[in-house]
Design a protein around this motif. Structure first.
Motif, short mmCIF file in Angstrom:
data_model
loop_
_atom_site.label_atom_id
_atom_site.label_comp_id
_atom_site.label_asym_id
_atom_site.label_seq_id
_atom_site.Cartn_x
_atom_site.Cartn_y
_atom_site.Cartn_z
N GLN A 45 0.84 -1.19 0.00
CA GLN A 45 0.00 0.00 0.00
C GLN A 45 0.88 1.25 0.00
O GLN A 45 1.87 1.31 0.72
CB GLN A 45 -0.90 0.02 1.24
CG GLN A 45 -1.82 -1.17 1.34
CD GLN A 45 -2.85 -1.16 0.21
OE1 GLN A 45 -3.54 -0.17 -0.01
NE2 GLN A 45 -2.93 -2.27 -0.50
N ALA A 46 0.50 2.26 -0.79
CA ALA A 46 1.27 3.50 -0.86
C ALA A 46 0.70 4.55 0.08
O ALA A 46 -0.51 4.63 0.29
CB ALA A 46 1.26 4.03 -2.29
N ALA A 47 1.59 5.34 0.66
CA ALA A 47 1.21 6.47 1.52
C ALA A 47 2.07 7.65 1.10
O ALA A 47 3.19 7.49 0.65
CB ALA A 47 1.44 6.14 2.98
N ALA A 48 1.52 8.85 1.24
CA ALA A 48 2.25 10.05 0.86
C ALA A 48 2.11 11.08 1.96
O ALA A 48 1.12 11.09 2.70
CB ALA A 48 1.70 10.60 -0.45
N GLY A 49 3.12 11.94 2.05
CA GLY A 49 3.05 12.97 3.08
C GLY A 49 4.13 14.01 2.95
O GLY A 49 4.88 14.04 1.97
N THR A 50 4.19 14.85 3.97
CA THR A 50 5.18 15.93 4.03
C THR A 50 5.76 16.00 5.43
O THR A 50 5.13 15.59 6.40
CB THR A 50 4.56 17.29 3.69
OG1 THR A 50 3.50 17.57 4.61
CG2 THR A 50 4.05 17.34 2.26
N VAL A 51 6.96 16.54 5.50
CA VAL A 51 7.61 16.87 6.76
C VAL A 51 8.04 18.32 6.64
O VAL A 51 8.76 18.68 5.71
CB VAL A 51 8.83 15.97 7.04
CG1 VAL A 51 9.55 16.42 8.31
CG2 VAL A 51 8.44 14.50 7.13
N ASP A 52 7.59 19.15 7.58
CA ASP A 52 7.98 20.56 7.61
C ASP A 52 8.83 20.79 8.85
O ASP A 52 8.42 20.45 9.96
CB ASP A 52 6.74 21.47 7.66
CG ASP A 52 5.97 21.42 6.36
OD1 ASP A 52 6.55 21.77 5.31
OD2 ASP A 52 4.79 21.02 6.37
N VAL A 53 10.02 21.36 8.64
CA VAL A 53 10.96 21.60 9.73
C VAL A 53 10.95 23.09 10.08
O VAL A 53 11.17 23.94 9.23
CB VAL A 53 12.38 21.16 9.33
CG1 VAL A 53 13.35 21.38 10.48
CG2 VAL A 53 12.39 19.69 8.90
N ALA A 54 10.68 23.38 11.35
CA ALA A 54 10.68 24.76 11.86
C ALA A 54 11.79 24.88 12.91
O ALA A 54 12.43 23.90 13.28
CB ALA A 54 9.32 25.09 12.46
N ASP A 55 12.00 26.09 13.39
CA ASP A 55 13.05 26.34 14.39
C ASP A 55 12.85 25.54 15.67
O ASP A 55 13.82 25.15 16.31
CB ASP A 55 13.10 27.82 14.75
CG ASP A 55 13.65 28.67 13.61
OD1 ASP A 55 14.49 28.16 12.84
OD2 ASP A 55 13.22 29.83 13.49
N ASP A 56 11.59 25.28 16.04
CA ASP A 56 11.33 24.64 17.33
C ASP A 56 10.47 23.38 17.28
O ASP A 56 10.14 22.81 18.30
CB ASP A 56 10.67 25.65 18.28
CG ASP A 56 9.32 26.14 17.74
OD1 ASP A 56 8.99 25.86 16.57
OD2 ASP A 56 8.61 26.81 18.51
N HIS A 57 10.08 22.95 16.08
CA HIS A 57 9.31 21.71 15.96
C HIS A 57 9.38 21.17 14.53
O HIS A 57 9.76 21.88 13.60
CB HIS A 57 7.85 21.92 16.37
CG HIS A 57 7.07 22.72 15.37
ND1 HIS A 57 7.16 24.08 15.28
CD2 HIS A 57 6.19 22.33 14.41
CE1 HIS A 57 6.37 24.52 14.32
NE2 HIS A 57 5.78 23.47 13.76
N VAL A 58 9.02 19.91 14.42
CA VAL A 58 8.91 19.25 13.12
C VAL A 58 7.48 18.74 13.02
O VAL A 58 6.95 18.14 13.97
CB VAL A 58 9.90 18.06 13.00
CG1 VAL A 58 9.65 17.28 11.74
CG2 VAL A 58 11.33 18.56 13.06
#
Length: 102
Positions: free
Chosen positions: A57-70
């Motif tokens: 099964q395929a899954a897709a997503g994003t990861v956003d990196v900020a100064d104080d959290h991911v």
């Protein structure tokens, strides 16, 4: 369409150090979980867009990196939705390991 899993992981590393630690992270995670295969991993600035496959099964997503959290957001196909809570726990644990101060 399935509701996405959203995991926010706080850190005190700053954006640059968090990015340095996370960039090899998805490939490393796939090596730790034999059922996980990375189909696509594209970094654009402080955002990762990815597609992975597990149990066919395929899954897709994003990861956003900020100064104080991911913040990770991933949409699982309906077949994997029953594993969403376990996936969220595993993602949070793996992320904390990568982002702990050393």
């Amino acid at each position: 369409m399935s509701k996405p899993i959203v995991v926010s992981i706080p850190h005190r590393l700053g954006k640059e150090e968090a990015l340095r630690r996370l960039k090899p992270g998805l490939t490393g995670a796939a090596a730790s979980f034999p059922v996980l295969k990375v189909d696509e991993e594209i970094w654009s600035g402080d955002r990762l867009t990815f597609r992975v496959r597990a149990l066919g099964q395929a899954a897709a997503g994003t990861v956003d990196v900020a100064d104080d959290h991911v913040k990770l957001e991933v949409t699982l196909p309906w077949l994997l939705q029953k594993f969403a809570e376990a996936a969220q726990t595993a993602i949070r644990a793996r992320g904390k390991l990568l982002l702990e101060k050393k």
